[in-house]
Scaffold this active site. Structure first.
Site, PDB file in Angstrom:
ATOM      1  N   GLY A   1     -14.396 129.099   8.057  1.00 48.40           N
ATOM      2  CA  GLY A   1     -15.652 128.544   7.562  1.00 48.40           C
ATOM      3  C   GLY A   1     -16.821 129.434   7.906  1.00 48.40           C
ATOM      4  O   GLY A   1     -17.928 128.972   8.188  1.00 48.40           O
TER       5      GLY A   1
ATOM      6  N   ILE B   1     -23.045 127.522  10.386  1.00 53.75           N
ATOM      7  CA  ILE B   1     -22.585 127.663  11.758  1.00 53.75           C
ATOM      8  C   ILE B   1     -21.508 128.737  11.861  1.00 53.75           C
ATOM      9  O   ILE B   1     -21.509 129.545  12.792  1.00 53.75           O
ATOM     10  CB  ILE B   1     -22.049 126.319  12.289  1.00 53.75           C
ATOM     11  CG1 ILE B   1     -23.187 125.309  12.431  1.00 53.75           C
ATOM     12  CG2 ILE B   1     -21.351 126.502  13.636  1.00 53.75           C
ATOM     13  CD1 ILE B   1     -22.718 123.920  12.784  1.00 53.75           C
ATOM     14  N   GLY B   2     -20.573 128.750  10.910  1.00 53.37           N
ATOM     15  CA  GLY B   2     -19.488 129.725  10.966  1.00 53.37           C
ATOM     16  C   GLY B   2     -19.989 131.154  10.922  1.00 53.37           C
ATOM     17  O   GLY B   2     -19.492 132.018  11.659  1.00 53.37           O
TER      18      GLY B   2
ATOM     19  N   TYR C   1     -14.710 111.122   6.363  1.00 53.85           N
ATOM     20  CA  TYR C   1     -15.170 112.256   7.179  1.00 53.85           C
ATOM     21  C   TYR C   1     -15.135 111.905   8.662  1.00 53.85           C
ATOM     22  O   TYR C   1     -14.696 112.713   9.493  1.00 53.85           O
ATOM     23  CB  TYR C   1     -16.587 112.651   6.757  1.00 53.85           C
ATOM     24  CG  TYR C   1     -17.145 113.802   7.548  1.00 53.85           C
ATOM     25  CD1 TYR C   1     -16.631 115.089   7.404  1.00 53.85           C
ATOM     26  CD2 TYR C   1     -18.185 113.607   8.453  1.00 53.85           C
ATOM     27  CE1 TYR C   1     -17.146 116.150   8.141  1.00 53.85           C
ATOM     28  CE2 TYR C   1     -18.711 114.656   9.187  1.00 53.85           C
ATOM     29  CZ  TYR C   1     -18.178 115.926   9.027  1.00 53.85           C
ATOM     30  OH  TYR C   1     -18.686 116.976   9.760  1.00 53.85           O
TER      31      TYR C   1
END
Length: 280
Positions: free
Chosen positions: A15, A20-21, A163
């Site tokens: 990701g 963030i990745g 989720y």
């Protein structure tokens, strides 16, 4: 390219094409890791990798054959793998099934990372490495439950409920991995990065998209701030954190009581193995 190039540690970040990745890949590269960038968007993944002069792989976690191919390639290229950052994830607005026949949110957030991690077990054991999972405070919500009779959310799908369950599965996965693989010297942890202003949720339901696009973004953390605890778990001496725990802001955080149940954690691991074996 092979692992531990010139004595450096090797990290795989999933990701990693944005948000963030991407910040994880940048931060780990800055402290000396050889970073392998994994993302779904070909253009963005290539751009991040080119900026770091890094190896990259374009992979869709909604197709498990792509995960198997990725695992085979990484296992061959990096026999000594120091760090696996399981950061890829997402949420589907409506219930859809992947080409593998699994509910999309469950597969992308849990089953695919579970499969990839298991494919790289020997490589991580070779370095007594670390597995860090990007979880979420959604794992602590009232909606977060592991319903073994309905892991595929076939009964009354709701995006945030699916989720939340998947993020709870992340926490349980890290906890059970820490228990099962402790004898190999492998450590694991999950972490909540905070509410981060990123592309996450842009393809989800209207309420999720509304928050992502609203003025509330000004109150959200930047991707770099969100990555901080994850980078700390990846780089701090092992004596500074306990394997198997759930973290936020560089400290053990309150987790869902279900996450502390070793029977649920073991059962989820075994159920995941069974699902993958049945459709592998």
């Amino acid at each position: 390219m092979t692992g531990n190039t010139a004595g450096k540690r090797t990290a795989v970040v999933t990701g990693a094409s944005s948000g963030i990745g991407e910040q994880l890949a940048v931060a780990l590269s800055a402290v000396g890791f050889v970073v392998v960038v994994v993302g779904r968007s070909a253009d963005r993944t290539r751009a991040v990798a080119n900026g770091l002069k890094a190896e990259y792989h374009v992979v869709d976690f909604a197709e498990l054959d792509q995960i198997r191919e990725l695992g085979t390639t990484l296992a061959r290229n990096h026999p000594h793998l120091d760090l696996l950052m399981n950061n890829a994830g997402g949420v589907a607005g409506a219930r859809i099934e992947t080409v593998d026949g699994f509910e999309w949110t469950f597969q992308v957030n849990h089953l695919a990372p579970f499969l990839l991690t298991n494919l790289l077990h020997a490589n991580l054991a070779a370095t007594k490495g670390r597995v860090i999972v990007t979880a979420s405070t959604a794992s602590t919500s009232r909606m977060a439950r592991i319903d073994f009779a309905d892991l595929q959310s076939e009964r009354g799908y709701r995006a945030l409920r699916a989720y939340s369950a998947a993020k709870l599965a992340n926490v349980l996965f890290a906890r059970e991995l820490a228990r099962r693989w402790a004898a190999d010297g492998i450590a694991a942890a999950s972490a909540h990065p905070g509410v981060v202003a990123s592309r996450f949720g842009s393809a989800s339901t209207l309420p999720v998209r509304a928050v992502v696009a609203s003025p509330l973004r000004r109150l959200m953390r930047s991707p770099a701030e969100g990555a901080d605890t994850l980078v700390w778990l990846a780089t701090a001496p092992r004596s500074e954190w306990m394997s198997g725990e759930y973290f936020a802001d560089r400290a053990v955080a309150r987790s869902n009581p279900i996450a502390a149940d070793p029977i649920v954690a073991a059962r989820l691991w075994e159920a995941s193995e069974g699902l993958l074996a049945a459709r592998g």
